[in-house]
Scaffold this motif. Sequence first.
Motif, PDB file in Angstrom:
ATOM      1  N   LEU A  40       0.833  -1.207   0.000  1.00  0.00           N
ATOM      2  CA  LEU A  40       0.000   0.000   0.000  1.00  0.00           C
ATOM      3  C   LEU A  40       0.867   1.256   0.000  1.00  0.00           C
ATOM      4  O   LEU A  40       0.557   2.238  -0.685  1.00  0.00           O
ATOM      5  CB  LEU A  40      -0.946   0.003   1.206  1.00  0.00           C
ATOM      6  N   ASN A  41       1.952   1.220   0.757  1.00  0.00           N
ATOM      7  CA  ASN A  41       2.879   2.346   0.766  1.00  0.00           C
ATOM      8  C   ASN A  41       3.486   2.556  -0.617  1.00  0.00           C
ATOM      9  O   ASN A  41       3.559   3.675  -1.116  1.00  0.00           O
ATOM     10  CB  ASN A  41       3.977   2.121   1.805  1.00  0.00           C
ATOM     11  N   LEU A  42       3.907   1.478  -1.248  1.00  0.00           N
ATOM     12  CA  LEU A  42       4.513   1.573  -2.578  1.00  0.00           C
ATOM     13  C   LEU A  42       3.503   2.039  -3.627  1.00  0.00           C
ATOM     14  O   LEU A  42       3.855   2.786  -4.542  1.00  0.00           O
ATOM     15  CB  LEU A  42       5.122   0.231  -2.986  1.00  0.00           C
ATOM     16  N   ASP A  43       2.248   1.621  -3.491  1.00  0.00           N
ATOM     17  CA  ASP A  43       1.207   2.053  -4.424  1.00  0.00           C
ATOM     18  C   ASP A  43       1.058   3.571  -4.445  1.00  0.00           C
ATOM     19  O   ASP A  43       0.723   4.157  -5.469  1.00  0.00           O
ATOM     20  CB  ASP A  43      -0.150   1.434  -4.064  1.00  0.00           C
ATOM     21  N   GLU A  44       1.300   4.207  -3.292  1.00  0.00           N
ATOM     22  CA  GLU A  44       1.142   5.653  -3.188  1.00  0.00           C
ATOM     23  C   GLU A  44       2.169   6.426  -4.005  1.00  0.00           C
ATOM     24  O   GLU A  44       1.861   7.469  -4.563  1.00  0.00           O
ATOM     25  CB  GLU A  44       1.252   6.099  -1.725  1.00  0.00           C
ATOM     26  N   TRP A  45       3.389   5.963  -4.072  1.00  0.00           N
ATOM     27  CA  TRP A  45       4.434   6.761  -4.711  1.00  0.00           C
ATOM     28  C   TRP A  45       5.201   6.036  -5.821  1.00  0.00           C
ATOM     29  O   TRP A  45       5.971   6.656  -6.560  1.00  0.00           O
ATOM     30  CB  TRP A  45       5.425   7.300  -3.660  1.00  0.00           C
ATOM     31  N   LEU A  46       5.002   4.732  -5.975  1.00  0.00           N
ATOM     32  CA  LEU A  46       5.699   3.968  -7.005  1.00  0.00           C
ATOM     33  C   LEU A  46       4.727   2.942  -7.600  1.00  0.00           C
ATOM     34  O   LEU A  46       4.801   1.761  -7.309  1.00  0.00           O
ATOM     35  CB  LEU A  46       6.924   3.272  -6.403  1.00  0.00           C
ATOM     36  N   PRO A  47       3.795   3.404  -8.441  1.00  0.00           N
ATOM     37  CA  PRO A  47       2.728   2.524  -8.918  1.00  0.00           C
ATOM     38  C   PRO A  47       3.204   1.285  -9.676  1.00  0.00           C
ATOM     39  O   PRO A  47       2.536   0.257  -9.657  1.00  0.00           O
ATOM     40  CB  PRO A  47       1.896   3.417  -9.836  1.00  0.00           C
ATOM     41  N   ASP A  48       4.360   1.342 -10.323  1.00  0.00           N
ATOM     42  CA  ASP A  48       4.838   0.183 -11.084  1.00  0.00           C
ATOM     43  C   ASP A  48       5.845  -0.660 -10.301  1.00  0.00           C
ATOM     44  O   ASP A  48       6.680  -1.357 -10.874  1.00  0.00           O
ATOM     45  CB  ASP A  48       5.409   0.620 -12.431  1.00  0.00           C
ATOM     46  N   HIS A  49       5.739  -0.645  -8.969  1.00  0.00           N
ATOM     47  CA  HIS A  49       6.672  -1.387  -8.114  1.00  0.00           C
ATOM     48  C   HIS A  49       6.679  -2.882  -8.409  1.00  0.00           C
ATOM     49  O   HIS A  49       7.719  -3.517  -8.317  1.00  0.00           O
ATOM     50  CB  HIS A  49       6.399  -1.129  -6.631  1.00  0.00           C
ATOM     51  N   ALA A  50       5.537  -3.437  -8.777  1.00  0.00           N
ATOM     52  CA  ALA A  50       5.478  -4.888  -9.030  1.00  0.00           C
ATOM     53  C   ALA A  50       6.340  -5.292 -10.219  1.00  0.00           C
ATOM     54  O   ALA A  50       6.945  -6.369 -10.214  1.00  0.00           O
ATOM     55  CB  ALA A  50       4.028  -5.313  -9.260  1.00  0.00           C
ATOM     56  N   SER A  51       6.435  -4.425 -11.221  1.00  0.00           N
ATOM     57  CA  SER A  51       7.280  -4.762 -12.373  1.00  0.00           C
ATOM     58  C   SER A  51       8.748  -4.432 -12.100  1.00  0.00           C
ATOM     59  O   SER A  51       9.637  -5.110 -12.611  1.00  0.00           O
ATOM     60  CB  SER A  51       6.795  -4.038 -13.634  1.00  0.00           C
ATOM     61  N   THR A 125       9.636  12.610  -8.576  1.00  0.00           N
ATOM     62  CA  THR A 125       9.872  13.612  -7.538  1.00  0.00           C
ATOM     63  C   THR A 125       8.720  13.559  -6.560  1.00  0.00           C
ATOM     64  O   THR A 125       7.624  13.120  -6.910  1.00  0.00           O
ATOM     65  CB  THR A 125       9.968  15.037  -8.122  1.00  0.00           C
ATOM     66  N   ASP A 126       8.971  14.020  -5.357  1.00  0.00           N
ATOM     67  CA  ASP A 126       7.873  14.123  -4.395  1.00  0.00           C
ATOM     68  C   ASP A 126       6.892  15.143  -4.926  1.00  0.00           C
ATOM     69  O   ASP A 126       7.273  16.263  -5.266  1.00  0.00           O
ATOM     70  CB  ASP A 126       8.383  14.596  -3.019  1.00  0.00           C
ATOM     71  N   SER A 127       5.635  14.749  -5.008  1.00  0.00           N
ATOM     72  CA  SER A 127       4.649  15.694  -5.507  1.00  0.00           C
ATOM     73  C   SER A 127       4.291  16.675  -4.401  1.00  0.00           C
ATOM     74  O   SER A 127       4.127  16.312  -3.249  1.00  0.00           O
ATOM     75  CB  SER A 127       3.401  14.963  -5.988  1.00  0.00           C
ATOM     76  N   THR A 128       4.211  17.924  -4.791  1.00  0.00           N
ATOM     77  CA  THR A 128       3.860  18.960  -3.847  1.00  0.00           C
ATOM     78  C   THR A 128       2.440  19.398  -4.142  1.00  0.00           C
ATOM     79  O   THR A 128       2.086  19.656  -5.283  1.00  0.00           O
ATOM     80  CB  THR A 128       4.787  20.180  -4.005  1.00  0.00           C
ATOM     81  N   VAL A 129       1.632  19.447  -3.128  1.00  0.00           N
ATOM     82  CA  VAL A 129       0.245  19.837  -3.300  1.00  0.00           C
ATOM     83  C   VAL A 129       0.111  21.312  -2.971  1.00  0.00           C
ATOM     84  O   VAL A 129       0.543  21.756  -1.909  1.00  0.00           O
ATOM     85  CB  VAL A 129      -0.668  18.996  -2.375  1.00  0.00           C
ATOM     86  N   GLU A 130      -0.477  22.043  -3.892  1.00  0.00           N
ATOM     87  CA  GLU A 130      -0.756  23.450  -3.639  1.00  0.00           C
ATOM     88  C   GLU A 130      -2.255  23.608  -3.519  1.00  0.00           C
ATOM     89  O   GLU A 130      -2.998  23.245  -4.428  1.00  0.00           O
ATOM     90  CB  GLU A 130      -0.237  24.320  -4.785  1.00  0.00           C
ATOM     91  N   ASN A 131      -2.680  24.135  -2.417  1.00  0.00           N
ATOM     92  CA  ASN A 131      -4.107  24.375  -2.224  1.00  0.00           C
ATOM     93  C   ASN A 131      -4.499  25.679  -2.878  1.00  0.00           C
ATOM     94  O   ASN A 131      -3.789  26.680  -2.793  1.00  0.00           O
ATOM     95  CB  ASN A 131      -4.437  24.440  -0.733  1.00  0.00           C
TER      96      ASN A 131
END
Length: 148
Positions: A40-51, A125-131
């Motif tokens: 679940l942690n990897l899904d958040e920031w590295l969606p293709d971790h399984a490959s 890169t770490d995504s930065t959220v701007e409100n």
Amino acid sequence: MAALGDYTSTEAIRACLGVDDSDVPDSYIIDSSMQVELELNLDEWLPDHASIITGTDRSAKLLKIYSQWYCGYLLTQRPMAMVQEFTDGKSGMKRFNLNQDSLIDSALSQAEHYKKLLQKEQGLTDSTVENFSFISISTPTVDPVTSS
């Protein structure tokens, strides 16, 4: 030794914390759903971790090391994982003085270090959220009624 998918093993997790299977048995790590938390942690920031994990390149190696340290961090979050005192009622033994906060910080900083290396390797890169607001107040320079 039990594996947490292709990501890491229970031995590797214990090794990064300096404990053995008498401190933290395989069943404790497996039964606490640590692999699910990792995925679940990897899904958040590295969606293709399984490959990535099935490869043999630098990214796969970094992902394995990240997984080991992140799971080590998760293990330090389990309050009863590493027993401090052993006794049989007659005699007892006390373990070395373990600074739990320092162990948590160490495992987390190692996980973050390898996460950054892996992100760099993958071009992420770490995504930065701007409100921002969808509704705002505007002050027109021209009066719409008088056109002045």
